[in-house]
Design a protein around this motif. Structure first.
Motif, PDB file in Angstrom:
ATOM      1  N   GLY A 124       0.812  -1.210   0.000  1.00 55.64           N
ATOM      2  CA  GLY A 124       0.000   0.000   0.000  1.00 55.64           C
ATOM      3  C   GLY A 124       0.845   1.259   0.000  1.00 55.64           C
ATOM      4  O   GLY A 124       0.499   2.277   0.607  1.00 55.64           O
ATOM      5  N   LEU A 125       1.975   1.201  -0.704  1.00 59.32           N
ATOM      6  CA  LEU A 125       2.952   2.286  -0.735  1.00 59.32           C
ATOM      7  C   LEU A 125       2.330   3.590  -1.241  1.00 59.32           C
ATOM      8  O   LEU A 125       1.590   3.604  -2.221  1.00 59.32           O
ATOM      9  CB  LEU A 125       4.091   1.873  -1.657  1.00 59.32           C
ATOM     10  N   LYS A 126       2.651   4.706  -0.563  1.00 60.91           N
ATOM     11  CA  LYS A 126       2.259   6.034  -1.030  1.00 60.91           C
ATOM     12  C   LYS A 126       3.495   6.723  -1.590  1.00 60.91           C
ATOM     13  O   LYS A 126       4.480   6.945  -0.882  1.00 60.91           O
ATOM     14  CB  LYS A 126       1.655   6.858   0.104  1.00 60.91           C
ATOM     15  N   VAL A 127       3.442   7.047  -2.879  1.00 61.35           N
ATOM     16  CA  VAL A 127       4.589   7.593  -3.606  1.00 61.35           C
ATOM     17  C   VAL A 127       4.293   9.019  -4.044  1.00 61.35           C
ATOM     18  O   VAL A 127       3.203   9.311  -4.555  1.00 61.35           O
ATOM     19  CB  VAL A 127       4.909   6.725  -4.844  1.00 61.35           C
ATOM     20  N   LEU A 128       5.260   9.908  -3.858  1.00 62.62           N
ATOM     21  CA  LEU A 128       5.197  11.267  -4.392  1.00 62.62           C
ATOM     22  C   LEU A 128       6.252  11.371  -5.483  1.00 62.62           C
ATOM     23  O   LEU A 128       7.457  11.327  -5.216  1.00 62.62           O
ATOM     24  CB  LEU A 128       5.455  12.288  -3.288  1.00 62.62           C
ATOM     25  N   ASP A 129       5.803  11.481  -6.721  1.00 61.99           N
ATOM     26  CA  ASP A 129       6.669  11.480  -7.905  1.00 61.99           C
ATOM     27  C   ASP A 129       6.801  12.918  -8.395  1.00 61.99           C
ATOM     28  O   ASP A 129       5.895  13.456  -9.036  1.00 61.99           O
ATOM     29  CB  ASP A 129       6.033  10.582  -8.976  1.00 61.99           C
ATOM     30  N   LEU A 130       7.925  13.563  -8.078  1.00 61.81           N
ATOM     31  CA  LEU A 130       8.129  14.975  -8.411  1.00 61.81           C
ATOM     32  C   LEU A 130       8.819  15.097  -9.759  1.00 61.81           C
ATOM     33  O   LEU A 130       9.892  14.531  -9.972  1.00 61.81           O
ATOM     34  CB  LEU A 130       8.972  15.646  -7.321  1.00 61.81           C
ATOM     35  N   GLY A 131       8.197  15.854 -10.669  1.00 60.82           N
ATOM     36  CA  GLY A 131       8.719  15.934 -12.028  1.00 60.82           C
ATOM     37  C   GLY A 131       8.592  14.606 -12.721  1.00 60.82           C
ATOM     38  O   GLY A 131       9.531  14.138 -13.377  1.00 60.82           O
ATOM     39  N   GLY A 132       7.417  13.987 -12.613  1.00 61.86           N
ATOM     40  CA  GLY A 132       7.217  12.601 -13.036  1.00 61.86           C
ATOM     41  C   GLY A 132       7.239  12.345 -14.524  1.00 61.86           C
ATOM     42  O   GLY A 132       7.260  11.185 -14.942  1.00 61.86           O
ATOM     43  N   GLY A 133       7.231  13.400 -15.359  1.00 64.39           N
ATOM     44  CA  GLY A 133       7.330  13.197 -16.806  1.00 64.39           C
ATOM     45  C   GLY A 133       6.182  12.386 -17.376  1.00 64.39           C
ATOM     46  O   GLY A 133       5.025  12.540 -16.992  1.00 64.39           O
ATOM     47  N   THR A 134       6.505  11.475 -18.289  1.00 63.82           N
ATOM     48  CA  THR A 134       5.476  10.699 -18.985  1.00 63.82           C
ATOM     49  C   THR A 134       5.034   9.469 -18.205  1.00 63.82           C
ATOM     50  O   THR A 134       4.042   8.836 -18.562  1.00 63.82           O
ATOM     51  CB  THR A 134       5.987  10.222 -20.356  1.00 63.82           C
ATOM     52  N   GLY A 135       5.774   9.096 -17.165  1.00 62.38           N
ATOM     53  CA  GLY A 135       5.441   7.898 -16.404  1.00 62.38           C
ATOM     54  C   GLY A 135       5.860   6.607 -17.071  1.00 62.38           C
ATOM     55  O   GLY A 135       5.734   5.533 -16.481  1.00 62.38           O
ATOM     56  N   LYS A 136       6.402   6.701 -18.283  1.00 59.83           N
ATOM     57  CA  LYS A 136       6.660   5.494 -19.057  1.00 59.83           C
ATOM     58  C   LYS A 136       7.910   4.752 -18.617  1.00 59.83           C
ATOM     59  O   LYS A 136       8.071   3.578 -18.936  1.00 59.83           O
ATOM     60  CB  LYS A 136       6.772   5.851 -20.540  1.00 59.83           C
ATOM     61  N   VAL A 137       8.786   5.409 -17.868  1.00 56.89           N
ATOM     62  CA  VAL A 137      10.042   4.759 -17.495  1.00 56.89           C
ATOM     63  C   VAL A 137      10.048   4.247 -16.054  1.00 56.89           C
ATOM     64  O   VAL A 137      10.843   3.378 -15.713  1.00 56.89           O
ATOM     65  CB  VAL A 137      11.239   5.710 -17.714  1.00 56.89           C
ATOM     66  N   ILE A 138       9.165   4.782 -15.199  1.00 57.80           N
ATOM     67  CA  ILE A 138       9.130   4.317 -13.809  1.00 57.80           C
ATOM     68  C   ILE A 138       7.729   3.887 -13.408  1.00 57.80           C
ATOM     69  O   ILE A 138       7.498   2.728 -13.061  1.00 57.80           O
ATOM     70  CB  ILE A 138       9.656   5.401 -12.849  1.00 57.80           C
ATOM     71  N   ALA A 139       6.773   4.790 -13.456  1.00 56.50           N
ATOM     72  CA  ALA A 139       5.428   4.489 -12.955  1.00 56.50           C
ATOM     73  C   ALA A 139       4.798   3.292 -13.659  1.00 56.50           C
ATOM     74  O   ALA A 139       4.103   2.475 -13.042  1.00 56.50           O
ATOM     75  CB  ALA A 139       4.531   5.720 -13.107  1.00 56.50           C
ATOM     76  N   ILE A 140       5.058   3.170 -14.958  1.00 56.57           N
ATOM     77  CA  ILE A 140       4.404   2.115 -15.736  1.00 56.57           C
ATOM     78  C   ILE A 140       4.813   0.714 -15.259  1.00 56.57           C
ATOM     79  O   ILE A 140       4.075  -0.255 -15.482  1.00 56.57           O
ATOM     80  CB  ILE A 140       4.701   2.300 -17.245  1.00 56.57           C
ATOM     81  N   HIS A 141       5.934   0.593 -14.575  1.00 56.97           N
ATOM     82  CA  HIS A 141       6.343  -0.712 -14.041  1.00 56.97           C
ATOM     83  C   HIS A 141       5.376  -1.208 -12.963  1.00 56.97           C
ATOM     84  O   HIS A 141       5.357  -2.396 -12.663  1.00 56.97           O
ATOM     85  CB  HIS A 141       7.761  -0.630 -13.479  1.00 56.97           C
ATOM     86  N   PHE A 142       4.593  -0.299 -12.402  1.00 59.62           N
ATOM     87  CA  PHE A 142       3.672  -0.662 -11.322  1.00 59.62           C
ATOM     88  C   PHE A 142       2.217  -0.513 -11.770  1.00 59.62           C
ATOM     89  O   PHE A 142       1.325  -0.360 -10.952  1.00 59.62           O
ATOM     90  CB  PHE A 142       3.943   0.225 -10.106  1.00 59.62           C
ATOM     91  N   PHE A 143       1.994  -0.583 -13.088  1.00 61.43           N
ATOM     92  CA  PHE A 143       0.687  -0.282 -13.661  1.00 61.43           C
ATOM     93  C   PHE A 143      -0.428  -1.138 -13.086  1.00 61.43           C
ATOM     94  O   PHE A 143      -1.583  -0.706 -13.004  1.00 61.43           O
ATOM     95  CB  PHE A 143       0.718  -0.453 -15.189  1.00 61.43           C
ATOM     96  N   ASN A 144      -0.097  -2.363 -12.661  1.00 64.56           N
ATOM     97  CA  ASN A 144      -1.142  -3.306 -12.252  1.00 64.56           C
ATOM     98  C   ASN A 144      -1.248  -3.434 -10.729  1.00 64.56           C
ATOM     99  O   ASN A 144      -1.935  -4.329 -10.240  1.00 64.56           O
ATOM    100  CB  ASN A 144      -0.861  -4.685 -12.859  1.00 64.56           C
ATOM    101  N   ASP A 145      -0.594  -2.537  -9.996  1.00 62.24           N
ATOM    102  CA  ASP A 145      -0.639  -2.581  -8.530  1.00 62.24           C
ATOM    103  C   ASP A 145      -1.942  -1.939  -8.059  1.00 62.24           C
ATOM    104  O   ASP A 145      -2.199  -0.756  -8.293  1.00 62.24           O
ATOM    105  CB  ASP A 145       0.566  -1.842  -7.943  1.00 62.24           C
ATOM    106  N   THR A 146      -2.753  -2.708  -7.373  1.00 60.96           N
ATOM    107  CA  THR A 146      -4.076  -2.226  -6.937  1.00 60.96           C
ATOM    108  C   THR A 146      -4.026  -1.516  -5.591  1.00 60.96           C
ATOM    109  O   THR A 146      -5.025  -0.919  -5.172  1.00 60.96           O
ATOM    110  CB  THR A 146      -5.069  -3.397  -6.837  1.00 60.96           C
TER     111      THR A 146
END
Length: 309
Positions: A124-146
């Motif tokens: 249940g991690l809470k992440v603050l992504d500053l200057g997150g850009g397109t999300g395609k290089v980091i956030a997308i790795h966790f796309f299926n985390d509910t």
């Protein structure tokens, strides 16, 4: 036409005919590659020829040049300073992920690995992504985390639109809060002690001044982590222009060198201690660095003691 048809048509000369065709095809593929054309082997297709500028950009990226660069020798038609980084990223947003070099991918993956390790300990991690850009290089790795909650902050509307598009329809996208605003202004509006992880991934080099690390510490939960990655300052000094080819023109951002020791100093002054540090790239000349900080539990008590004295 199958192989038996070829022998019926050419008879004993069939092997020579096949070899000639093979040499011709190989020549076409080689010529297309050096002209910067896209090549698809199935279905067989050779794309349109790029302009000379685009062709140089293509070859530079194939040779492992800096992500998004359009050839180091190419002079930019438009150059931005870090005080104009919002306008630069607004212009290149749709091209941002096209030419990530191996070193940049390795840098992003190091951040992903850190997040994965923390998530294993904190569901249940809470992440603050500053200057997150397109999300395609980091956030997308966790796309299926509910269970993960992702707060995204970026000053560039076009980047935020790419982030929404890349995560649309997936659990992480539905669990994300997207804030399009100046980073420092956004930080002042976030609730204290709310985040398990705060990320500054290749962001500081695009900022005129770093954010207030005291504010970042305030936003972290006890035991939380601040992850900072950026380019080796020596590399940045040698290659100060981040160039991107967009619609027939080269646009560039003149980025700032980020000294990891200065980052450590600022973070330490704010009550954050180094939990991990590593370099990424060749051992003799590293390409980027990764720093992980956690709140120092001693600092607040020391300040209260000093105030009462």
């Amino acid at each position: 036409m199958d192989v038996s048809n070829v022998f019926e048509v050419f008879g004993p000369a069939a092997p020579w005919a096949a070899a000639t065709v093979g040499v011709f095809v190989a020549f076409l593929v080689a010529a297309a590659f050096w002209q910067g054309r896209s090549i698809s082997f199935w279905p067989p297709q050779i794309g349109r020829r790029l302009t000379p500028l685009a062709s140089r950009a293509f070859r530079s990226s194939r040779l492992g040049g800096r992500a998004g660069t359009a050839g180091r020798a190419a002079a930019p038609q438009r150059e931005y300073g870090v005080d104009q980084s919002r306008d630069f990223y607004q212009e290149i947003a749709s091209n941002y992920d096209l030419r990530n070099s191996g070193n940049l991918v390795s840098t992003h993956l190091a951040t992903v690995a850190q997040l994965q390790a923390i998530r294993d300990q904190r569901p249940g991690l809470k992440v603050l992504d500053l200057g997150g850009g397109t999300g395609k290089v980091i956030a997308i790795h966790f796309f299926n985390d509910t269970t993960m909650n992702w707060t995204y902050v970026d000053s560039c509307p076009a980047m935020a639109a790419e982030f929404r598009r890349n995560l649309w329809g997936h659990p992480l996208g539905r669990g994300s809060e997207v804030v399009v605003d100046d980073m420092n202004r956004a930080l002042g509006q976030l609730e204290a002690h709310s985040y398990d992880v705060i990320m500054l991934s290749l962001v500081l080099s695009s900022m005129p001044e770093p954010p207030d690390f005291g504010v970042l510490r305030r936003l972290l939960r006890p035991g939380g982590s601040l992850i900072v990655t950026d380019i080796n300052p020596g590399y940045t000094r040698d290659n100060p222009l981040y160039k991107v080819w967009v619609d027939g023109a080269v646009v560039a951002l003149r980025i700032m060198p980020v000294d990891p020791f200065e980052v450590i100093r600022r973070a330490g002054a704010a009550g954050l201690r180094v939990a991990e540090q590593k370099t990424i790239g060749e051992e003799s000349f590293y390409y980027s660095f990764l720093l992980v900080f956690t709140p120092d539990p001693v600092r607040p008590r020391r300040r209260r003691a000093e105030a009462s004295a």
